[in-house]
Write a protein that holds these residues in place. Structure first.
Motif, PDB file in Angstrom:
ATOM      1  N   THR A 102      36.400  40.144  41.370  1.00  0.00           N
ATOM      2  CA  THR A 102      35.897  40.363  39.871  1.00  0.00           C
ATOM      3  C   THR A 102      36.481  41.301  39.021  1.00  0.00           C
ATOM      4  OG1 THR A 102      33.654  39.458  40.749  1.00  0.00           O
ATOM      5  CG2 THR A 102      33.817  40.515  38.549  1.00  0.00           C
ATOM      6  N   VAL A 114      38.115  36.334  39.281  1.00  0.00           N
ATOM      7  CA  VAL A 114      37.100  35.628  38.311  1.00  0.00           C
ATOM      8  C   VAL A 114      36.851  36.947  37.072  1.00  0.00           C
ATOM      9  CG1 VAL A 114      34.553  35.223  38.044  1.00  0.00           C
ATOM     10  CG2 VAL A 114      35.712  34.560  40.212  1.00  0.00           C
ATOM     11  N   THR A 161      38.606  31.722  35.858  1.00  0.00           N
ATOM     12  CA  THR A 161      38.885  31.683  37.392  1.00  0.00           C
ATOM     13  C   THR A 161      40.514  31.510  37.185  1.00  0.00           C
ATOM     14  OG1 THR A 161      38.440  29.438  38.007  1.00  0.00           O
ATOM     15  CG2 THR A 161      36.622  31.012  38.339  1.00  0.00           C
ATOM     16  N   VAL A 176      33.664  32.456  31.570  1.00  0.00           N
ATOM     17  CA  VAL A 176      34.139  32.829  32.763  1.00  0.00           C
ATOM     18  C   VAL A 176      35.211  31.905  33.158  1.00  0.00           C
ATOM     19  CG1 VAL A 176      32.648  31.079  33.961  1.00  0.00           C
ATOM     20  CG2 VAL A 176      33.380  33.031  35.257  1.00  0.00           C
ATOM     21  N   ASP A 190      37.908  43.878  36.492  1.00  0.00           N
ATOM     22  CA  ASP A 190      37.142  44.466  35.548  1.00  0.00           C
ATOM     23  C   ASP A 190      38.272  45.123  34.512  1.00  0.00           C
ATOM     24  OD1 ASP A 190      34.543  45.031  36.764  1.00  0.00           O
ATOM     25  OD2 ASP A 190      35.545  46.707  37.960  1.00  0.00           O
ATOM     26  N   TRP A 208      34.899  37.692  33.517  1.00  0.00           N
ATOM     27  CA  TRP A 208      33.802  37.226  32.769  1.00  0.00           C
ATOM     28  C   TRP A 208      33.747  37.842  31.400  1.00  0.00           C
ATOM     29  CZ3 TRP A 208      29.856  34.240  34.724  1.00  0.00           C
ATOM     30  CH2 TRP A 208      29.755  34.092  36.150  1.00  0.00           C
ATOM     31  N   GLU A 231      36.008  36.888  46.434  1.00  0.00           N
ATOM     32  CA  GLU A 231      36.440  37.057  45.014  1.00  0.00           C
ATOM     33  C   GLU A 231      36.679  38.336  44.347  1.00  0.00           C
ATOM     34  OE1 GLU A 231      34.300  32.754  43.421  1.00  0.00           O
ATOM     35  OE2 GLU A 231      33.307  34.840  43.239  1.00  0.00           O
ATOM     36  N   GLY A 282      39.445  45.490  40.123  1.00  0.00           N
ATOM     37  CA  GLY A 282      37.952  45.112  40.212  1.00  0.00           C
ATOM     38  C   GLY A 282      37.510  45.253  41.246  1.00  0.00           C
TER      39      GLY A 282
END
Length: 129
Positions: free
Chosen positions: A93, A49, A27, A25, A95, A51, A91, A72
């Motif tokens: 996330t 963030v 950030t 992960v 994509d 992943w 946040e 995202g």
């Protein structure tokens, strides 16, 4: 539908971590300019963030000052900070992450300093710190 696309500059080097289960992960924060009606620009700061494979990509190839486009979902979560105050975190996330600098701009990005109002942006209470 929850799809966000931001183009901005990284305010610091991305931080790669591993979860206890070994999932990567990363950030980072983006400084995103927006124009106001009278022509003055304002800057917003968004936490991002990433992943797994995108986290490893971001940690390896993204650097402070670099301009990127991130697509995202914007997620909200609640938490209690270290002083016992309930807070919400927003946040993005990631994509997809795309480079947005030309080669010349990428060379100049190494000297990027966040705008003056970046000092007001304090994510020290965020749980991943």
């Amino acid at each position: 539908m929850n799809i966000c696309v931001f183009m901005g500059r990284l305010t610091a080097e991305p931080e790669l971590r591993m979860t206890p289960n070994g999932v990567a992960v990363t950030t980072f924060a983006l400084a995103v300019e927006r124009k106001r009606t009278k022509g003055n620009a304002a800057t917003d700061f968004f936490d991002v963030v990433a992943w797994r494979e995108r986290a490893e990509f971001a940690a390896k190839y993204l650097h402070k000052g670099q301009r990127v486009v991130v697509q995202g979902e914007m997620l909200t979560r609640s938490y209690t900070d270290r002083n016992g105050v309930k807070r919400k975190a927003y946040e993005l996330t990631a994509d997809q992450i795309h480079f947005a600098d030309s080669k010349q701009e990428a060379a100049q990005a190494a000297q990027f300093e966040p705008p003056m109002d970046a000092g007001e942006y304090d994510d020290g209470d965020m749980p991943w710190h």
